[in-house]
Design a protein around this motif. Structure first.
Motif, short mmCIF file in Angstrom:
data_model
loop_
_atom_site.label_atom_id
_atom_site.label_comp_id
_atom_site.label_asym_id
_atom_site.label_seq_id
_atom_site.Cartn_x
_atom_site.Cartn_y
_atom_site.Cartn_z
N SER A 68 0.83 -1.21 0.00
CA SER A 68 0.00 0.00 0.00
C SER A 68 0.86 1.26 0.00
CB SER A 68 -0.94 0.00 1.21
OG SER A 68 -1.94 -0.98 1.07
N ILE A 69 1.93 1.25 0.79
CA ILE A 69 2.83 2.41 0.81
C ILE A 69 3.50 2.59 -0.55
CG2 ILE A 69 4.97 3.31 1.80
CD1 ILE A 69 4.15 2.07 4.46
N ALA A 70 3.95 1.48 -1.14
CA ALA A 70 4.60 1.56 -2.45
C ALA A 70 3.63 2.06 -3.51
CB ALA A 70 5.16 0.19 -2.83
N LEU A 71 2.40 1.55 -3.50
CA LEU A 71 1.42 1.99 -4.48
C LEU A 71 1.10 3.48 -4.32
CD1 LEU A 71 -1.13 -0.98 -4.59
CD2 LEU A 71 0.60 -0.38 -6.28
N ALA A 72 0.92 3.91 -3.08
CA ALA A 72 0.63 5.33 -2.84
C ALA A 72 1.77 6.20 -3.36
CB ALA A 72 0.39 5.57 -1.35
N PHE A 73 3.00 5.76 -3.15
CA PHE A 73 4.15 6.53 -3.61
C PHE A 73 4.20 6.62 -5.13
CE2 PHE A 73 8.57 6.34 -5.17
CZ PHE A 73 9.02 7.58 -4.75
N PHE A 74 4.05 5.48 -5.79
CA PHE A 74 4.14 5.46 -7.26
C PHE A 74 2.95 6.17 -7.90
CE2 PHE A 74 6.90 1.60 -6.54
CZ PHE A 74 8.07 2.21 -6.98
N PHE A 75 1.76 6.03 -7.32
CA PHE A 75 0.60 6.75 -7.84
C PHE A 75 0.80 8.26 -7.69
CE2 PHE A 75 -2.25 2.92 -7.80
CZ PHE A 75 -2.75 3.09 -9.08
N ALA A 76 1.32 8.68 -6.55
CA ALA A 76 1.56 10.11 -6.35
C ALA A 76 2.56 10.65 -7.37
CB ALA A 76 2.07 10.36 -4.93
N ALA A 77 3.60 9.87 -7.64
CA ALA A 77 4.58 10.28 -8.65
C ALA A 77 3.96 10.32 -10.04
CB ALA A 77 5.78 9.33 -8.63
N ALA A 78 3.08 9.36 -10.33
CA ALA A 78 2.42 9.34 -11.63
C ALA A 78 1.47 10.52 -11.78
CB ALA A 78 1.66 8.02 -11.80
N ILE A 79 0.80 10.89 -10.70
CA ILE A 79 -0.10 12.04 -10.75
C ILE A 79 0.68 13.31 -11.06
CG2 ILE A 79 -1.60 13.51 -9.33
CD1 ILE A 79 -2.45 10.91 -7.86
N GLY A 93 -7.05 5.97 -9.45
CA GLY A 93 -6.32 4.75 -9.14
C GLY A 93 -5.65 4.78 -7.78
N LEU A 94 -5.34 5.98 -7.29
CA LEU A 94 -4.68 6.11 -6.00
C LEU A 94 -5.49 5.46 -4.88
CD1 LEU A 94 -2.46 7.33 -4.17
CD2 LEU A 94 -3.78 9.46 -4.15
N PHE A 95 -6.81 5.46 -5.01
CA PHE A 95 -7.66 4.87 -3.96
C PHE A 95 -7.43 3.36 -3.85
CE2 PHE A 95 -9.87 8.81 -4.94
CZ PHE A 95 -10.20 9.29 -3.68
N SER A 96 -6.94 2.73 -4.91
CA SER A 96 -6.69 1.29 -4.85
C SER A 96 -5.52 0.96 -3.94
CB SER A 96 -6.42 0.74 -6.25
OG SER A 96 -5.19 1.25 -6.77
N ALA A 97 -4.73 1.96 -3.57
CA ALA A 97 -3.60 1.71 -2.67
C ALA A 97 -4.06 1.21 -1.31
CB ALA A 97 -2.75 2.97 -2.52
N ALA A 98 -5.31 1.48 -0.95
CA ALA A 98 -5.84 1.00 0.33
C ALA A 98 -6.19 -0.48 0.27
CB ALA A 98 -7.07 1.81 0.73
N GLY A 99 -6.28 -1.05 -0.92
CA GLY A 99 -6.71 -2.43 -1.07
C GLY A 99 -5.81 -3.46 -0.40
N PRO A 100 -4.49 -3.43 -0.64
CA PRO A 100 -3.63 -4.47 -0.05
C PRO A 100 -3.67 -4.53 1.47
CG PRO A 100 -2.51 -3.38 -1.86
CD PRO A 100 -3.77 -2.61 -1.62
N VAL A 101 -3.62 -3.39 2.14
CA VAL A 101 -3.63 -3.42 3.60
C VAL A 101 -5.02 -3.81 4.12
CG1 VAL A 101 -4.25 -0.99 3.97
CG2 VAL A 101 -2.84 -2.19 5.66
N PHE A 102 -6.05 -3.56 3.32
CA PHE A 102 -7.41 -3.93 3.72
C PHE A 102 -7.58 -5.45 3.74
CE2 PHE A 102 -11.96 -4.67 2.82
CZ PHE A 102 -12.51 -3.95 3.86
N VAL A 103 -6.73 -6.16 3.00
CA VAL A 103 -6.80 -7.63 2.99
C VAL A 103 -6.69 -8.18 4.40
CG1 VAL A 103 -5.64 -9.74 2.24
CG2 VAL A 103 -5.96 -7.85 0.63
N ALA A 104 -5.73 -7.66 5.17
CA ALA A 104 -5.54 -8.15 6.54
C ALA A 104 -6.60 -7.63 7.49
CB ALA A 104 -4.15 -7.75 7.04
N LEU A 105 -7.07 -6.41 7.25
CA LEU A 105 -8.00 -5.79 8.19
C LEU A 105 -9.46 -5.98 7.80
CD1 LEU A 105 -6.09 -2.39 8.59
CD2 LEU A 105 -5.94 -4.42 10.04
N SER A 106 -9.71 -6.62 6.66
CA SER A 106 -11.08 -6.70 6.14
C SER A 106 -12.02 -7.45 7.08
CB SER A 106 -11.07 -7.36 4.76
OG SER A 106 -10.47 -8.65 4.83
N THR A 107 -11.57 -8.57 7.63
CA THR A 107 -12.43 -9.35 8.51
C THR A 107 -12.83 -8.55 9.74
OG1 THR A 107 -11.40 -11.41 7.76
CG2 THR A 107 -12.63 -11.49 9.82
#
Length: 230
Positions: A68-79, A93-107
């Motif tokens: 999630s941190i990596a995606l947020a960083f690369f999306f910010a650079a792309a923006i 697409g930046l909102f998708s950066a929350a997806g990976p960490v949500f995997v663990a916290l989803s339940t």
């Protein structure tokens, strides 16, 4: 006749898109391999269910935070490196950066905080929700790219196909779960489909990476050349 000038997907910080491709691909591959290894340990009686569940949670949490941190960083650079509709696409697409960490916290979020019914398949439902959180912003982002006339038509059509497939893959586990638990609970065909859905969940990152690769590499930086009148 005036021709539409084609532009690359991103004008500056072009390393950001390869970073997104690698990060999404690693998310799909590492999550699949890690969970297969932990599942194999349970099958070999090397750990009990409680230890397995804690290990899965810790694995998904650590991996999710990193991705999630990596995606947020690369999306910010792309923006920062894009303009117009393509920038709007990266913002979505930046909102998708929350997806990976949500995997663990989803339940915890879905069934403890929001008190949603698990219907006896909480892990599958949580995984499907995580997939949608990752895929839906990317699906909309790809649609924005599809309608960008600055990009080549062939790349836009291919990205459209990838976007549709990725969305179908994301909702497939939820559909199969509903069929298996509500519509056809005793149908023997549901077992293999449930097993297939557990594999497809990990394909979402690979599909997003594929979509990025198509639109990025098919729209390179044009070579500066003097045009001659014909």
């Amino acid at each position: 006749m005036k021709t539409q000038v084609k532009e690359p997907l991103i004008l500056k910080n072009r390393w950001a898109v390869p970073g997104l491709i690698i990060t999404f691909a690693l998310f799909g591959l590492v999550s699949f391999i890690g969970q297969r290894i932990l599942s194999a340990s349970v099958m070999k009686n090397q750990m009990d269910i409680d230890v397995f569940q804690r290990a899965i949670y810790n694995f998904n949490l650590v991996l999710g935070i990193i991705i999630s941190i990596a995606l947020a960083f690369f999306f910010a650079a792309a923006i920062r490196g894009s303009v117009g509709g393509r920038r709007a696409g990266f913002i979505i697409g930046l909102f998708s950066a929350a997806g990976p960490v949500f995997v663990a916290l989803s339940t915890t979020i879905l069934f403890k905080i929001l008190q949603l019914p698990s219907m006896g398949a909480g892990s599958v439902i949580a995984s499907a929700a995580s997939a949608l959180l990752l895929i839906l912003p990317c699906f909309i982002m790809f649609l924005v790219f599809v309608f960008s006339r600055k990009l080549k038509l062939a790349s836009r059509l291919l990205v459209l196909v990838v976007a549709i497939v990725s969305l179908l893959v994301a909702i497939f586990p939820t559909v199969i779960t509903v069929l298996a638990l509500v519509v056809m609970p005793n149908n023997p065909m549901m077992g293999p489909l449930m097993n297939l859905s557990s594999y497809l969940i990990h394909a979402r990152g690979l599909l997003v990476a594929l979509g990025f690769a198509i639109v990025y590499f098919m729209n390179p930086v044009p070579k500066t050349s003097t045009s001659s009148a014909s």
